[in-house]
Design a protein around this motif. Structure first.
Motif, PDB file in Angstrom:
ATOM      1  N   LEU A  51       0.852  -1.187   0.000  1.00  0.00           N
ATOM      2  CA  LEU A  51       0.000   0.000   0.000  1.00  0.00           C
ATOM      3  C   LEU A  51       0.889   1.238   0.000  1.00  0.00           C
ATOM      4  N   PRO A  52       1.311   1.678  -1.187  1.00  0.00           N
ATOM      5  CA  PRO A  52       2.200   2.843  -1.257  1.00  0.00           C
ATOM      6  C   PRO A  52       1.583   4.058  -0.564  1.00  0.00           C
ATOM      7  N   GLY A  53       2.377   4.690   0.285  1.00  0.00           N
ATOM      8  CA  GLY A  53       1.929   5.906   0.953  1.00  0.00           C
ATOM      9  C   GLY A  53       1.086   5.703   2.191  1.00  0.00           C
ATOM     10  N   VAL A  54       0.825   4.447   2.577  1.00  0.00           N
ATOM     11  CA  VAL A  54       0.018   4.167   3.766  1.00  0.00           C
ATOM     12  C   VAL A  54       0.943   3.656   4.864  1.00  0.00           C
ATOM     13  N   LEU A  55       0.873   4.270   6.032  1.00  0.00           N
ATOM     14  CA  LEU A  55       1.717   3.868   7.149  1.00  0.00           C
ATOM     15  C   LEU A  55       1.241   2.544   7.755  1.00  0.00           C
ATOM     16  N   PRO A  56       2.173   1.695   8.193  1.00  0.00           N
ATOM     17  CA  PRO A  56       1.776   0.424   8.833  1.00  0.00           C
ATOM     18  C   PRO A  56       0.828   0.644  10.012  1.00  0.00           C
ATOM     19  N   GLU A  57       1.037   1.702  10.781  1.00  0.00           N
ATOM     20  CA  GLU A  57       0.172   1.989  11.923  1.00  0.00           C
ATOM     21  C   GLU A  57      -1.273   2.245  11.480  1.00  0.00           C
ATOM     22  N   ASP A  58      -1.438   2.872  10.307  1.00  0.00           N
ATOM     23  CA  ASP A  58      -2.783   3.119   9.780  1.00  0.00           C
ATOM     24  C   ASP A  58      -3.450   1.814   9.354  1.00  0.00           C
ATOM     25  N   VAL A  59      -2.668   0.895   8.791  1.00  0.00           N
ATOM     26  CA  VAL A  59      -3.220  -0.414   8.391  1.00  0.00           C
ATOM     27  C   VAL A  59      -3.675  -1.179   9.633  1.00  0.00           C
ATOM     28  N   VAL A  60      -2.840  -1.169  10.681  1.00  0.00           N
ATOM     29  CA  VAL A  60      -3.210  -1.852  11.922  1.00  0.00           C
ATOM     30  C   VAL A  60      -4.508  -1.272  12.473  1.00  0.00           C
ATOM     31  N   LYS A  61      -4.650   0.044  12.442  1.00  0.00           N
ATOM     32  CA  LYS A  61      -5.881   0.678  12.931  1.00  0.00           C
ATOM     33  C   LYS A  61      -7.085   0.238  12.087  1.00  0.00           C
ATOM     34  N   MET A  62      -6.919   0.185  10.779  1.00  0.00           N
ATOM     35  CA  MET A  62      -8.022  -0.226   9.891  1.00  0.00           C
ATOM     36  C   MET A  62      -8.474  -1.657  10.184  1.00  0.00           C
ATOM     37  N   ILE A  63      -7.553  -2.501  10.630  1.00  0.00           N
ATOM     38  CA  ILE A  63      -7.884  -3.893  10.936  1.00  0.00           C
ATOM     39  C   ILE A  63      -8.461  -4.023  12.347  1.00  0.00           C
ATOM     40  N   HIS A  64      -7.861  -3.339  13.317  1.00  0.00           N
ATOM     41  CA  HIS A  64      -8.221  -3.529  14.715  1.00  0.00           C
ATOM     42  C   HIS A  64      -9.401  -2.693  15.192  1.00  0.00           C
ATOM     43  N   ASP A  65      -9.656  -1.568  14.577  1.00  0.00           N
ATOM     44  CA  ASP A  65     -10.816  -0.759  14.951  1.00  0.00           C
ATOM     45  C   ASP A  65     -12.035  -1.415  14.304  1.00  0.00           C
ATOM     46  N   LEU A  66     -12.785  -2.179  15.099  1.00  0.00           N
ATOM     47  CA  LEU A  66     -13.847  -3.010  14.541  1.00  0.00           C
ATOM     48  C   LEU A  66     -14.964  -2.211  13.886  1.00  0.00           C
ATOM     49  N   GLU A  67     -15.291  -1.043  14.418  1.00  0.00           N
ATOM     50  CA  GLU A  67     -16.323  -0.217  13.774  1.00  0.00           C
ATOM     51  C   GLU A  67     -15.839   0.281  12.417  1.00  0.00           C
ATOM     52  N   LEU A  68     -14.590   0.667  12.331  1.00  0.00           N
ATOM     53  CA  LEU A  68     -13.993   1.089  11.072  1.00  0.00           C
ATOM     54  C   LEU A  68     -13.914  -0.086  10.097  1.00  0.00           C
ATOM     55  N   ARG A  69     -13.536  -1.236  10.621  1.00  0.00           N
ATOM     56  CA  ARG A  69     -13.398  -2.427   9.767  1.00  0.00           C
ATOM     57  C   ARG A  69     -14.728  -2.851   9.147  1.00  0.00           C
ATOM     58  N   LYS A  70     -15.808  -2.723   9.883  1.00  0.00           N
ATOM     59  CA  LYS A  70     -17.123  -3.091   9.353  1.00  0.00           C
ATOM     60  C   LYS A  70     -17.476  -2.280   8.108  1.00  0.00           C
TER      61      LYS A  70
END
Length: 115
Positions: free
Chosen positions: A74-93
């Motif tokens: 994911l060019p330009g996306v920080l690993p911390e942002d990816v982790v948040k997208m996976i772990h924040d369940l409301e966001l993930r839904k």
């Protein structure tokens, strides 16, 4: 990133499943080994590949489910942002159509068990 604290453990609802025992150092070492190997000799096969993704599968003897791992570029996306997208369940839904319903079965200080 602290990989051990960043892993979401998905517990499959299955009759006869052993109680969840936590995520040990031995478990972490197995995950790290499986993540670093794509060897057909170890049972891995490439399931799909695109410009930004690879998905690998491994059938595990004596298991009812197979291991699936994926790699994202994911060019330009920080690993911390990816982790948040996976772990924040409301966001993930909002983006993960494979998990239209996510139930938290257990909450712990370092992880949670979700279905």
């Amino acid at each position: 990133l602290n990989l051990k604290n960043s892993i979401v453990i998905l517990k499959m609802a299955e009759s006869g499943t052993a109680p969840y025992r936590g995520f040990s150092e031995e478990d972490l070492q197995k995950v790290l080994h499986d993540e670093s190997s794509n060897s057909p000799e170890e049972g891995w096969s490439l399931a799909s590949r695109s410009q930004f993704t690879e998905v690998w599968r491994k059938h595990c003897p004596n298991e009812t489910v197979q291991l699936i791992k994926g790699f994202l570029h994911l060019p330009g996306v920080l690993p911390e942002d990816v982790v948040k997208m996976i772990h924040d369940l409301e966001l993930r839904k909002r983006w993960d159509t494979q998990f239209p319903v996510i139930d938290v079965l257990e909450e712990h200080p370092t992880h949670r068990v979700v279905y």
